[in-house]
Structure formats: structure tokens, C-alpha cells
Design a protein around this motif. Structure first.
Motif, PDB file in Angstrom:
ATOM      1  N   VAL A 122      11.789  63.166  39.598  1.00  9.36           N
ATOM      2  CA  VAL A 122      11.453  62.746  40.961  1.00  9.36           C
ATOM      3  C   VAL A 122      12.197  63.648  41.931  1.00  9.36           C
ATOM      4  O   VAL A 122      13.432  63.721  41.901  1.00  9.36           O
ATOM      5  N   ILE A 123      11.438  64.356  42.778  1.00  9.71           N
ATOM      6  CA  ILE A 123      12.030  65.275  43.748  1.00  9.71           C
ATOM      7  C   ILE A 123      11.867  64.668  45.138  1.00  9.71           C
ATOM      8  O   ILE A 123      10.752  64.351  45.558  1.00  9.71           O
ATOM      9  N   THR A 124      12.997  64.495  45.820  1.00  9.72           N
ATOM     10  CA  THR A 124      13.010  63.865  47.141  1.00  9.72           C
ATOM     11  C   THR A 124      13.429  64.885  48.192  1.00  9.72           C
ATOM     12  O   THR A 124      14.456  65.559  48.036  1.00  9.72           O
ATOM     13  N   PHE A 125      12.644  64.984  49.252  1.00  6.09           N
ATOM     14  CA  PHE A 125      12.924  65.868  50.381  1.00  6.09           C
ATOM     15  C   PHE A 125      13.310  64.997  51.572  1.00  6.09           C
ATOM     16  O   PHE A 125      12.563  64.088  51.951  1.00  6.09           O
ATOM     17  N   GLU A 150      17.432  68.366  52.815  1.00  7.83           N
ATOM     18  CA  GLU A 150      18.090  68.163  51.533  1.00  7.83           C
ATOM     19  C   GLU A 150      17.027  67.931  50.460  1.00  7.83           C
ATOM     20  O   GLU A 150      16.110  67.128  50.648  1.00  7.83           O
ATOM     21  N   VAL A 151      17.185  68.646  49.337  1.00  9.57           N
ATOM     22  CA  VAL A 151      16.265  68.510  48.207  1.00  9.57           C
ATOM     23  C   VAL A 151      17.052  67.934  47.037  1.00  9.57           C
ATOM     24  O   VAL A 151      18.044  68.516  46.597  1.00  9.57           O
ATOM     25  N   LEU A 152      16.610  66.786  46.533  1.00 13.87           N
ATOM     26  CA  LEU A 152      17.294  66.088  45.449  1.00 13.87           C
ATOM     27  C   LEU A 152      16.329  65.913  44.284  1.00 13.87           C
ATOM     28  O   LEU A 152      15.239  65.357  44.452  1.00 13.87           O
ATOM     29  N   ALA A 153      16.715  66.397  43.096  1.00 23.85           N
ATOM     30  CA  ALA A 153      15.896  66.255  41.890  1.00 23.85           C
ATOM     31  C   ALA A 153      16.626  65.361  40.906  1.00 23.85           C
ATOM     32  O   ALA A 153      17.807  65.580  40.614  1.00 23.85           O
ATOM     33  N   LYS A 154      15.933  64.372  40.379  1.00 21.75           N
ATOM     34  CA  LYS A 154      16.550  63.416  39.468  1.00 21.75           C
ATOM     35  C   LYS A 154      15.680  63.210  38.245  1.00 21.75           C
ATOM     36  O   LYS A 154      14.493  62.878  38.358  1.00 21.75           O
ATOM     37  N   LEU A 155      16.278  63.419  37.064  1.00 19.08           N
ATOM     38  CA  LEU A 155      15.611  63.120  35.801  1.00 19.08           C
ATOM     39  C   LEU A 155      15.864  61.657  35.478  1.00 19.08           C
ATOM     40  O   LEU A 155      17.011  61.252  35.258  1.00 19.08           O
ATOM     41  N   GLY A 156      14.807  60.868  35.459  1.00 20.01           N
ATOM     42  CA  GLY A 156      14.968  59.419  35.362  1.00 20.01           C
ATOM     43  C   GLY A 156      15.609  58.941  34.083  1.00 20.01           C
ATOM     44  O   GLY A 156      16.440  58.033  34.093  1.00 20.01           O
ATOM     45  N   ARG A 157      15.277  59.547  32.935  1.00 21.53           N
ATOM     46  CA  ARG A 157      15.758  59.033  31.660  1.00 21.53           C
ATOM     47  C   ARG A 157      16.994  59.736  31.137  1.00 21.53           C
ATOM     48  O   ARG A 157      17.607  59.316  30.162  1.00 21.53           O
ATOM     49  N   THR A 204      21.094  64.532  38.047  1.00 25.28           N
ATOM     50  CA  THR A 204      20.779  64.706  39.464  1.00 25.28           C
ATOM     51  C   THR A 204      21.317  66.045  39.943  1.00 25.28           C
ATOM     52  O   THR A 204      22.488  66.377  39.706  1.00 25.28           O
ATOM     53  N   ASN A 205      20.468  66.825  40.597  1.00 24.81           N
ATOM     54  CA  ASN A 205      20.842  68.100  41.183  1.00 24.81           C
ATOM     55  C   ASN A 205      20.256  68.212  42.575  1.00 24.81           C
ATOM     56  O   ASN A 205      19.194  67.651  42.856  1.00 24.81           O
ATOM     57  N   SER A 206      20.929  68.944  43.468  1.00 22.85           N
ATOM     58  CA  SER A 206      20.459  69.011  44.840  1.00 22.85           C
ATOM     59  C   SER A 206      20.837  70.333  45.478  1.00 22.85           C
ATOM     60  O   SER A 206      21.784  70.997  45.042  1.00 22.85           O
ATOM     61  N   ILE A 207      20.084  70.705  46.503  1.00 18.38           N
ATOM     62  CA  ILE A 207      20.408  71.842  47.369  1.00 18.38           C
ATOM     63  C   ILE A 207      20.049  71.485  48.803  1.00 18.38           C
ATOM     64  O   ILE A 207      19.351  70.505  49.055  1.00 18.38           O
ATOM     65  N   THR A 208      20.539  72.292  49.708  1.00 19.30           N
ATOM     66  CA  THR A 208      20.216  72.122  51.130  1.00 19.30           C
ATOM     67  C   THR A 208      19.592  73.419  51.622  1.00 19.30           C
ATOM     68  O   THR A 208      20.138  74.500  51.402  1.00 19.30           O
ATOM     69  N   ILE A 209      18.457  73.299  52.288  1.00 21.36           N
ATOM     70  CA  ILE A 209      17.752  74.485  52.780  1.00 21.36           C
ATOM     71  C   ILE A 209      17.502  74.351  54.264  1.00 21.36           C
ATOM     72  O   ILE A 209      17.573  73.270  54.838  1.00 21.36           O
TER      73      ILE A 209
END
Length: 387
Positions: free
Chosen positions: A23-26, A3-10, A382-387
């Protein structure tokens, strides 16, 4: 599965020239149904900001693009092309940044990476008009070994404030030796000062008040006067004006005020010479005002709207559009006596001769603090995809 999650903090709204931080979390999630989970591998991940431009073929005649240079690599699914599959042209992009190479995630493990990039200050603002569109996105590309690239797109909004580009920050008065390990903190400090400067410039520009009086008249005489105290606003503010019909010679039956944007294509890019401009109405006030001495209106400028701007292709301007319906007769003939008894009833006439005319008053609309605009943004942080 990763799972890839991208979050714009502000939030999803920024000023051109600001620092965008994501912040991109894998994560390698644990599956409740599986009894034996395995490690997952990613070959690499990269991120890049780009602005996509799309124009209506019926209204805009763009010069031929440089499509003769066929990029063979762009068709290769293992090459990172941030705007792959997007409509229109990529008119602006930042250098791609590699987040990692050869990432291994054990079951339940996750790793986060911070992507920071300064938004180009000379780019166009985000805009979705009737003729053209400017759309900003942060694209994150990930790839497994011997597999196609998967793209995660994070749309965001950019506001442009003219004057920030030429501003020079004063040198810090501190004489302490510089610390190379604080370079990132200094960058964030400058970015914060940029936002504070933008807020200060906007406050100065929109707080100036002076009385503007306009006579409203047609070919038969004076209808009244219109008063407004300023013509420069920020998105999110209210446009307030007042009417005085007591000094008019011609009775006004009804008036309407519309807050509009005027989208015009530069002459060299028009599909047809002399083609009409496009108008969009964002707020409207209508009122019947016969025998009314004074009246007023308040029209909110939506936080989601685009401030005025000009590029080499399109120009967006704001205006107040007035429409007046006046009587072709005197005010006394607009009423008839309903009865001859002691209690006199006055009623309106069924038919009356009227005249109509319109008037446009240009106003200037500037951006606002991007944090405020984030509250009503259609984009998610927040946006995400699954690869």
C-alpha cells in the motif's frame, strides 16, 4: 512537499509464486510553521519489482554483458528505470504498473494506492554470499512536472521452494456462476492456498524421521558412533545429534560440530580453475569428552539464513562439519596418580600425543513459513521518502 509511504502489509518475506501486496500512500502534510499551504501536484507514479545480481570480480567470471546496446533513454532522469544507480545486473523484473497520472493533493490530504504483483516462481532466492548476491526490491517512481524522477526502494526477501511450480490447484467444486467483481478475491484465495500448500509440503519433507548411525573411526581404530534422526530441516529448526563413545577403542579428548554452508561457483564461471569453495559457519558446538560415555549437541539453523539452492552460476549446500581430537595413547595413560596417601587424587597429564581428523555430513535445508521468517528480517515493512 509530498510524503510517500510504502507499507508491506504481511511483512518483508515472501515465497516465490506468492502475491506481494504493498500500500503506497501519498500525503501533502500540513506544516506547522507555514501560514498559507498550497496544493501539490504529481505527474505520475509507477511501481515495479526487480532482482539485482552482483558478483565478486575476484571469484566470478561473468560473460560480457550486452552493454554495447547503449540506452540513451536510461540516462534521462525523466525515464523510470527501477535499478538506476544499483550495482550489478538486473536479472529479473516484472512489468511496471502505473499507480496514477496527474495527482493533486490539497493541504493535509492523502491518497493510497494498492500495488499487487505475483513474484516470479522461477527466480533465484534472496542471498548475500561471499561470491554473489541476489537482492529483491520493489521500486516506486514518482515525478513532478519538469522534474527528475524520485525513487523509493522497498527491499524484501524471497524464499524459493521447489515443487510449487508444478503443482496444479484443483478446480473448485462450487457450481455457482462466476462473478467478475470477485476476481481479486479469488486471486488472494489462491495465494493463501499457495502458502498453505508450501507449509504442508515442508511439514511432510521435514517430519520424516529414521535412525542414521555412523561409525567414527580413524586409522588406529573405532572412536565411537554418531546418531542423527533426520537430515532434512527447515530454517529455524535445531539440528540435534548424539555421540556414543562407550564402544570406542580410541579415547576421544575433544570434538566440535559446526553448521556450515558451502558456496561454490559453477565451473564455467570460476575466475580460476579449481578455485576453492567458500564456507560460512552459522553455529558451532565444542566439548571436551575424555571419559565421557555419551554426549549430544543442538545447533539452531538461523531464520535469517538462506536455504540450499542452485542457479546457473552458484550453488549453496549445507553440511555438518565434525572435528575430533583423539589420544594417541590408551585412556589409562591420560591420568596420573597425584599422591600415595589414602585419599588418591588423579590429575590429567601435562603432555599427551594426539591425533586429529575431520568429517563432513551433508544435510538439506529448506525454507519455512515466510511469516515466521519476517519476525527476524533485517528489512522494514515500511519505507518512505519526501519529494
Amino acid at each position: 512537499m509530498i510524503e510517500v509511504l510504502a507499507k508491506l502489509g504481511r511483512g518483508p518475506v515472501f515465497l516465490a509464486g506468492e502475491m506481494l501486496e504493498c500500500v503506497i500512500t501519498f500525503t501533502n502534510p500540513l506544516s506547522a510553521s507555514s501560514t498559507s499551504a498550497s496544493s501539490e501536484m504529481l505527474a505520475w507514479a509507477s511501481a515495479q519489482i526487480h532482482c539485482q545480481f552482483h558478483a565478486s570480480e575476484n571469484r566470478v567470471a561473468l560473460p560480457p554483458s550486452d552493454g554495447s546496446k547503449h540506452d540513451v533513454q536510461a540516462e534521462n532522469e525523466t525515464v523510470f528505470v527501477p535499478n538506476r544507480g544499483e550495482r550489478g545486473q538486473c536479472i529479473l523484473s516484472t512489468p511496471p504498473k502505473i499507480l496514477f497520472c496527474d495527482l493533486r493533493l490539497d493541504p493535509g490530504e492523502s491518497k493510497s494506492y494498492s500495488y499487487c504483483e505475483t513474484l516470479p516462481i522461477d527466480g533465484p532466492p534472496s542471498f548475500r554470499g561471499q561470491s554473489v548476491k541476489y537482492v529483491y526490491k520493489l521500486t516506486i517512481g514518482c515525478q513532478r512536472v519538469n522534474s527528475p524522477i524520485k525513487l523509493l526502494r522497498v527491499p524484501f526477501r524471497v524464499l524459493v521452494l521447489h515443487g510449487l511450480k508444478d503443482y496444479q490447484f484443483p478446480q473448485d467444486e462450487a457450481v455457482a456462476p462466476s462473478n467478475p467483481f470477485l476476481e481479486e478475491e479469488e486471486g488472494l484465495k489462491k495465494d493463501s492456498r499457495l502458502a498453505d500448500l508450501a507449509t504442508e509440503l515442508l511439514m511432510v519433507a521435514t517430519s520424516r524421521r529414521s535412525l542414521h548411525l555412523y561409525n567414527i573411526s580413524n586409522t588406529r581404530g573405532k572412536v565411537g558412533t554418531f546418531c542423527i534422526f533426520k537430515t532434512v530441516y527447515k530454517i529455524g529448526e535445531d539440528v540435534i545429534g548424539t555421540f556414543n563413545f562407550s564402544e570406542g577403542d580410541i579415547p576421544c579428548l575433544q570434538f566440535s560440530v559446526s553448521l556450515q554452508t558451502e558456496e561454490s561457483i559453477q565451473e564455467e564461471f570460476q575466475r580460476r580453475k579449481g578455485q576453492p569453495v567458500s564456507f560460512s559457519t552459522h553455529a558451532r558446538h565444542q566439548e571436551a569428552c575424555l571419559h565421557t560415555a555419551q554426549s549430544s549437541f543442538s545447533l539452531p539453523i538461523p531464520l535469517s539464513s538462506t536455504p540450499g539452492f542452485t542457479t546457473n552460476i552458484v550453488s549453496l549446500k549445507w553440511r555438518l562439519h565434525f572435528e575430533f581430537v583423539t589420544s594417541g595413547e590408551s585412556a589409562d595413560t591420560c591420568l596420573v596418580r597425584g599422591s600415595q596417601s589414602e585419599a588418591v587424587t588423579w590429575t590429567g597429564v601435562e603432555h599427551i600425543e594426539v591425533d586429529t581428523f575431520s568429517w563432513d555430513l551433508p544435510i538439506k535445508v529448506l525454507p519455512t513459513n515466510p511469516i515466521l521468517a519476517s519476525y527476524v528480517s533485517q528489512f522494514s515493512s515500511t519505507n518512505s521518502i519526501t519529494i
